[in-house]
Motif scaffolding. Structure first.
Motif, PDB file in Angstrom:
ATOM      1  N   ALA A 165      32.836  -1.807  -8.472  1.00 38.24           N
ATOM      2  CA  ALA A 165      32.019  -0.663  -8.070  1.00 38.24           C
ATOM      3  C   ALA A 165      32.788   0.629  -8.274  1.00 38.24           C
ATOM      4  CB  ALA A 165      31.614  -0.814  -6.605  1.00 38.24           C
ATOM      5  N   ARG A 174      28.213   3.239  -7.676  1.00 30.29           N
ATOM      6  CA  ARG A 174      27.581   2.526  -8.780  1.00 30.29           C
ATOM      7  C   ARG A 174      28.190   1.131  -8.885  1.00 30.29           C
ATOM      8  NH1 ARG A 174      27.767   7.322 -13.400  1.00 30.29           N
ATOM      9  NH2 ARG A 174      25.942   8.483 -12.637  1.00 30.29           N
ATOM     10  N   TYR A 175      27.320   0.143  -8.995  1.00 34.49           N
ATOM     11  CA  TYR A 175      27.825  -1.232  -9.077  1.00 34.49           C
ATOM     12  C   TYR A 175      26.802  -2.103  -9.796  1.00 34.49           C
ATOM     13  CZ  TYR A 175      24.686  -2.010  -5.085  1.00 34.49           C
ATOM     14  OH  TYR A 175      23.581  -2.089  -4.254  1.00 34.49           O
ATOM     15  N   GLN A 220      22.653  -2.878 -13.372  1.00 30.13           N
ATOM     16  CA  GLN A 220      23.362  -1.771 -12.736  1.00 30.13           C
ATOM     17  C   GLN A 220      22.449  -1.050 -11.747  1.00 30.13           C
ATOM     18  OE1 GLN A 220      26.257   0.483 -14.965  1.00 30.13           O
ATOM     19  NE2 GLN A 220      25.390   2.416 -14.218  1.00 30.13           N
ATOM     20  N   THR A 221      23.003  -0.703 -10.620  1.00 30.93           N
ATOM     21  CA  THR A 221      22.249   0.026  -9.600  1.00 30.93           C
ATOM     22  C   THR A 221      23.229   0.930  -8.861  1.00 30.93           C
ATOM     23  OG1 THR A 221      20.729  -0.207  -7.715  1.00 30.93           O
ATOM     24  CG2 THR A 221      22.579  -1.732  -7.811  1.00 30.93           C
ATOM     25  N   ASP A 222      22.691   1.710  -7.958  1.00 30.89           N
ATOM     26  CA  ASP A 222      23.599   2.541  -7.167  1.00 30.89           C
ATOM     27  C   ASP A 222      22.995   2.840  -5.811  1.00 30.89           C
ATOM     28  OD1 ASP A 222      21.701   4.573  -7.441  1.00 30.89           O
ATOM     29  OD2 ASP A 222      22.774   5.568  -9.059  1.00 30.89           O
ATOM     30  N   LYS A 223      23.835   3.303  -4.922  1.00 34.58           N
ATOM     31  CA  LYS A 223      23.423   3.760  -3.600  1.00 34.58           C
ATOM     32  C   LYS A 223      24.095   5.106  -3.379  1.00 34.58           C
ATOM     33  CE  LYS A 223      23.329   2.590   1.318  1.00 34.58           C
ATOM     34  NZ  LYS A 223      21.889   2.884   1.468  1.00 34.58           N
ATOM     35  N   ARG A 224      23.279   6.096  -3.042  1.00 32.91           N
ATOM     36  CA  ARG A 224      23.805   7.444  -2.912  1.00 32.91           C
ATOM     37  C   ARG A 224      23.666   7.953  -1.488  1.00 32.91           C
ATOM     38  NH1 ARG A 224      20.403  11.003  -6.783  1.00 32.91           N
ATOM     39  NH2 ARG A 224      20.624   9.158  -8.124  1.00 32.91           N
ATOM     40  N   ARG A 281      28.082   8.747  -4.485  1.00 36.40           N
ATOM     41  CA  ARG A 281      27.245   7.589  -4.787  1.00 36.40           C
ATOM     42  C   ARG A 281      28.144   6.442  -5.240  1.00 36.40           C
ATOM     43  NH1 ARG A 281      25.282  10.342  -9.485  1.00 36.40           N
ATOM     44  NH2 ARG A 281      23.233  10.560  -8.493  1.00 36.40           N
TER      45      ARG A 281
END
Length: 376
Positions: A2, A18-19, A26-30, A16
């Motif tokens: 990540a 990214r992982y 691929q996705t992310d959490k911000r 954020r």
């Protein structure tokens, strides 16, 4: 691995993560306010992936409605209709109306506990239900959420650890021989059926599922083979195996042979022993206005149901000297321990006998010691 990336917002710097998910997307959490918070989240994601415990946050937005019907459908494969029906009712009348549109991730343990408490005590327009219904409702909701955990839609089951009401067991009602005789006589054409229930302990569906071929009235000790159970669910009667899925042989008292022989007269071997007016399986008598309750009133015996005659059979067998293993086999219980749990009060005399036997043994031992002392 990540990655933590900073970006600017109107409120200031944010981070954020990214992982990649286990399926390589691929996705992310911000929205993390500090880099430390973002790094901690990234670390938990990597650990969860290594342990096979990763849960996609997007999956938690699925509603309970998206899982409930499919869970119910799977139960049909291994449950009898009589066991499936209470689960379907619990989902349709209690779980779905309250939780159906709720996202999986929004189900909070404290809210589940409050809901179960309201079910048991009644709140507002919600009518209080008994402990058995509350426990079954929790069972249904918890099983649905457990599937969500197994499918990696949730990290943990929010229904775990709930405090549930205790079931208060109903004290069995036992009739004596004279009361059974009076009840059977008041039952008219159903006299043989009442006697069979009270002296064999058959369940209603087992008795009404008996066919002529299931009786062996000519052997020295007459028997009935119980292999079918005709269970009424709503207005439909479902015929299947017995409750334990096992065939059993039930002893018939000799006096019953004459009654059962009359039931067999003029019938083919495959014919039902106690058919209804349409020739099919006999329906359970209506509570309050059916022939059984009318016979109870006429006979002047304690208020009982057809199932209470099963308890009566256990009581009469024990009082006649039957041991717990014999009663277990007659009733078709899974184990003698189950029989003892249900009818422990019937074996009180056995406990008294233990005390008497110990007293006699001690007296005999003391007498022997005394005689030995005198000889010496």
């Amino acid at each position: 691995m990540a990655q933590v990336v900073a970006y600017q917002t109107a409120q200031g710097k944010r981070y954020r993560v990214r992982y990649r998910t286990p399926d390589r997307r691929q996705t992310d959490k911000r929205g993390f306010r500090t880099k430390r918070d973002a790094e901690m989240f990234a670390a938990t994601i990597e650990v969860a992936k290594m342990r096979g415990e990763y849960v996609n946050p997007a999956d938690a937005r699925r509603t309970v409605d998206s899982l409930g019907p499919s869970w119910l459908a799977r139960q049909k494969g291994h449950l009898k209709p009589s066991s499936y029906r209470p689960l379907e009712v619990a989902w349709r009348t209690r779980v779905q109306p309250r939780w159906g549109t709720t996202a999986l991730g929004d189900v909070r343990p404290s809210e589940v506990q409050a809901w179960l408490t309201d079910l048991g005590e009644g709140a507002g327009d919600v009518k209080a239900v008994g402990a058995t219904v509350v426990i079954r409702t929790h069972q249904v909701f918890s099983a649905i959420m457990a599937d969500a955990v197994r499918d990696r839609l949730l990290a943990r089951n929010p229904c775990d650890g709930m405090k549930l009401p205790r079931k208060t067991p109903k004290r069995p009602v036992y009739l004596n021989h004279d009361q059974v005789t009076a009840l059977a006589a008041a039952s008219g054409e159903r006299e043989a059926l009442v006697l069979l229930l009270a002296y064999t302990g058959l369940r209603w569906g087992e008795a009404t599922g008996l066919r002529v071929r299931d009786l062996d009235l000519l052997r020295v000790r007459p028997r009935a083979v119980v292999s079918e159970n005709a269970v009424q669910v709503g207005s439909t009667i479902h015929v299947g195996t017995t409750k334990g899925h096992k065939q059993r042989s039930v002893p018939l008292p000799t006096f019953l042979v004459a009654y059962l022989a009359r039931q067999c007269e003029g019938k083919q071997r495959d014919a039902l022993l106690f058919p209804g007016s349409d020739g099919e399986h006999l329906e359970r008598p209506h509570t309050g206005s059916g022939w059984f309750d009318k016979a109870v009133t006429t006979a002047g015996v304690p208020r009982v149901t057809p199932h209470d005659l099963r308890h009566t059979a256990a009581s009469l067998a024990v009082s006649a000297g039957a041991n717990v293993k014999a009663v277990q086999r007659m009733l078709g219980h899974a184990s003698a321990a189950m029989t003892l749990d249900l009818y422990a009060d019937l074996f009180d005399d056995d406990l008294d006998a233990v005390a008497v036997a110990l007293d006699k043994a001690r007296s005999a031992a003391s007498a022997e010691v005394s005689r030995t002392s005198q000889v010496l």
